[in-house]
Write an enzyme that holds these catalytic residues in place. Structure first.
Site, short mmCIF file in Angstrom:
data_model
loop_
_atom_site.label_atom_id
_atom_site.label_comp_id
_atom_site.label_asym_id
_atom_site.label_seq_id
_atom_site.Cartn_x
_atom_site.Cartn_y
_atom_site.Cartn_z
CG HIS A 60 -6.44 -1.76 9.20
ND1 HIS A 60 -6.43 -0.44 9.54
CD2 HIS A 60 -5.15 -2.18 9.38
CE1 HIS A 60 -5.22 -0.08 9.89
NE2 HIS A 60 -4.43 -1.12 9.80
CG ASP A 96 -0.24 -0.31 2.54
OD1 ASP A 96 0.99 -0.17 2.60
OD2 ASP A 96 -0.93 -0.70 3.49
CD GLU A 104 -9.03 1.49 8.04
OE1 GLU A 104 -9.10 0.59 8.91
OE2 GLU A 104 -8.26 2.47 8.15
CG ASN A 160 -9.40 -0.86 12.30
OD1 ASN A 160 -8.48 -1.55 11.88
ND2 ASN A 160 -9.83 0.21 11.66
P1 PGA Z 1 1.43 -1.31 12.97
O1 PGA Z 1 0.19 -1.25 11.99
O2 PGA Z 1 2.33 -2.33 12.42
O3 PGA Z 1 2.06 0.06 12.91
O4 PGA Z 1 0.88 -1.67 14.32
C1 PGA Z 1 -0.35 -2.44 11.57
C2 PGA Z 1 -1.24 -2.14 10.40
O5 PGA Z 1 -2.01 -1.18 10.51
O6 PGA Z 1 -1.16 -2.82 9.39
#
Ligand code: PGA
Length: 243
Positions: free
Chosen positions: A135, A66, A140, A133
């Protein structure tokens, strides 16, 4: 979906990197698709160490899951992360580096360009982190399970995580991201999801013990036979079943 339980962040990173190393050593033209953020920093450290110690990446293709919409060199971009945590730190270079352009004016065109790359370079591994959450990428909660690469709007919790991770304020924080959809994520030969920390425990519980639903995007992986989730003790602390 296979689960691997490990003690802590370091073990998660080691285990995650083992999958990448296996692919790099066994495939003639390995293709790795990385994720960024707090979770994979340990994997990147190991990757840099191994490359500096001679791990051959000269025929490898490295790409990403992404990219945040914003100036290419902003502190939070995937591009910046990849250069700061990998490309600037190694003397050997992979055969191909592909990045999504988060400064693209025409996002449809950028999506079409990147999808062509995905078609040309089938991925051996897609590395993933898990949002608090649930995702994956910027898919999302509420994203349909048949999503294909798209321009996603971040949930507030994701914006807050980005601000914390990169030490930036609300005004500077990106609110949109170009992301692979579930369709492209699951098209990789192996999907490796890394999860560490107490703040991920609710999401892990929903992932493994909740209903399969777009309300917890990562549950899209539950029935996949080529997905491995590597979970540390803190992230696993709310699980009720035996594994
Ligand atoms: P993080 O984020 O590795 O910074 O905890 C995980 C994600 O949102 O994919």
């Amino acid at each position: 979906m296979k689960t691997i339980f490990v003690k802590d962040y370091d073990e998660m990173s080691k285990k995650g990197f083992e999958f990448m190393k296996e692919v790099l050593e066994s495939k003639e033209r390995p293709v790795l698709s990385m994720t960024t953020g707090g979770t994979p920093r340990g994997v990147f450290k190991l990757f840099v160490e191994e490359v500096q110690n001679g791990l051959d990446i000269s025929s490898a293709t490295i790409m990403n899951l992404d990219e945040y919409m914003g100036p290419r060199d902003a502190v939070y971009t995937v591009r910046t992360f990849m250069y700061e945590n990998l490309y600037n730190l190694i003397s050997a270079k992979p055969e191909n580096i592909f990045l999504i352009d988060g400064a693209a004016q025409d996002t449809d065109k950028e999506i079409a360009r990147y999808k062509e790359i995905l078609d040309q370079y089938p991925r051996d591994i897609q590395l993933l982190g898990l949002g608090t959450n649930g995702h994956i990428g910027a898919n999302e909660p509420g994203t349909p399970f048949d999503s294909t690469m798209f321009l996603a709007q971040h949930d507030e919790s994701t914006i807050q995580s980005t601000m914390k991770e990169y030490g930036i304020g609300r005004e500077e924080a990106p609110t949109e991201m170009l992301t692979l959809g579930f369709t492209e994520i699951l098209a990789a030969k192996q999907v490796i999801l890394l999860v560490s920390g107490k703040h991920k425990a609710e999401a892990v519980k929903a992932l493994l013990e909740g209903e399969i639903t777009p309300d917890c995007p990562a549950t899209a992986l539950r029935n996949s036979d080529h997905t491995v989730v590597i979970i540390d003790e803190d992230a696993a602390s709310l699980l009720e079943k035996e594994y």
